[in-house]
Design an enzyme around this catalytic site. Structure first.
Site, short mmCIF file in Angstrom:
data_model
loop_
_atom_site.label_atom_id
_atom_site.label_comp_id
_atom_site.label_asym_id
_atom_site.label_seq_id
_atom_site.Cartn_x
_atom_site.Cartn_y
_atom_site.Cartn_z
N ASN A 61 12.69 32.19 -8.35
CA ASN A 61 13.07 31.12 -7.41
C ASN A 61 12.12 31.11 -6.22
OD1 ASN A 61 14.37 33.59 -6.74
ND2 ASN A 61 15.86 32.55 -5.45
N GLU A 63 11.79 29.44 -2.52
CA GLU A 63 12.54 28.70 -1.49
C GLU A 63 11.61 28.08 -0.46
OE1 GLU A 63 15.61 31.38 -0.10
OE2 GLU A 63 16.68 31.22 -2.01
N ASN A 64 12.20 27.26 0.40
CA ASN A 64 11.43 26.53 1.42
C ASN A 64 12.32 26.34 2.63
OD1 ASN A 64 10.25 23.92 2.72
ND2 ASN A 64 8.72 24.59 1.26
N ALA A 65 11.70 26.33 3.82
CA ALA A 65 12.46 26.10 5.06
C ALA A 65 13.20 24.77 5.00
CB ALA A 65 11.53 26.14 6.26
N TYR A 67 15.30 23.32 2.81
CA TYR A 67 16.00 23.94 1.68
C TYR A 67 15.91 23.21 0.34
CZ TYR A 67 18.23 27.08 5.12
OH TYR A 67 18.47 28.00 6.09
N CYS A 72 14.73 26.59 -8.34
CA CYS A 72 15.32 27.73 -9.04
C CYS A 72 14.31 28.38 -9.99
CB CYS A 72 16.51 27.27 -9.88
SG CYS A 72 17.92 26.68 -8.96
N GLU A 74 14.71 29.16 -13.11
CA GLU A 74 14.71 28.58 -14.46
C GLU A 74 13.76 27.39 -14.53
OE1 GLU A 74 17.25 29.41 -12.56
OE2 GLU A 74 19.03 29.96 -13.72
N CYS A 115 19.35 22.90 -13.43
CA CYS A 115 18.57 23.69 -14.40
C CYS A 115 19.06 23.44 -15.82
CB CYS A 115 18.63 25.18 -14.06
SG CYS A 115 17.66 25.59 -12.59
#
Ligand code: THU
Length: 159
Positions: A61, A63-65, A67, A72, A74, A115
């Site tokens: 996964n 992530e990013n600030a 969101y 994910c 998958e 996913c």
């Protein structure tokens, strides 16, 4: 009124009951959790896909600030697999996760709805069932194909 019940076939294995190639794939998914970029949730997910040609690709996964811009494990893995090997079916996808304390989960995490939708399209694209292995320290869930994870699914046939 007609009432129907849809049931999902699911097998739960102890890891040592699985064939060596599945254990190898699960290990790749577990390793991928350590490459997760999850500074916001601190929840590390890894996935590993075994392709028709035997190659394993893995992802985690990211992530990013902002969101919703994150992705994910998958989908990171499946999009990468289809980007690199567009002609190779994904035959098995293994998923593992570590919690905010860094420990692998006892019971597997079920993949999110987005996913599952992507898994379904990857399976249909290649016209071959994609097995799903969900790793937990106390048992591995095996689903024989994506249909088991996503009954009543929407696909191109409705367009
Ligand atoms: N996550 C996955 O990577 N796969 C799942 O099936 C569920 C959730 C990620 C998204 C986010 O980075 C973190 O786990 C917490 O939701």
């Amino acid at each position: 009124m007609i009432e129907q019940t849809l049931s999902i076939p699911l097998k739960i294995y102890l890891i040592q009951e699985l064939p060596a190639e599945d254990i190898e794939l699960i290990e790749a998914a577990k390793e991928a959790t350590f490459r997760s970029y999850s500074p916001y949730s601190h929840f590390s997910v890894g996935a590993a896909a075994r392709l028709e040609n035997g190659i394993i690709v893995s992802g985690s996964n990211q992530e990013n600030a902002a969101y919703p811009s994150g992705l994910c494990a998958e989908r990171t893995t499946l999009f990468y697999a289809n980007s690199q090997y567009p002609d190779q079916a994904v035959r098995t996808l293994a998923i593992a996760a570590r919690n905010t304390e860094g420990k692998f989960l006892q019971a597997p995490i079920p993949p999110c709805g987005s996913c599952r939708q992507v898994m379904m399209e990857v399976q249909q694209r290649h016209h071959l069932p994609m097995r799903i292995l969900l790793y937990g320290t106390e048992g591995v869930y095996e689903l024989a194909n994506v249909n088991s994870l996503l009954p009543l699914s929407f696909d191109e046939s409705f367009l």
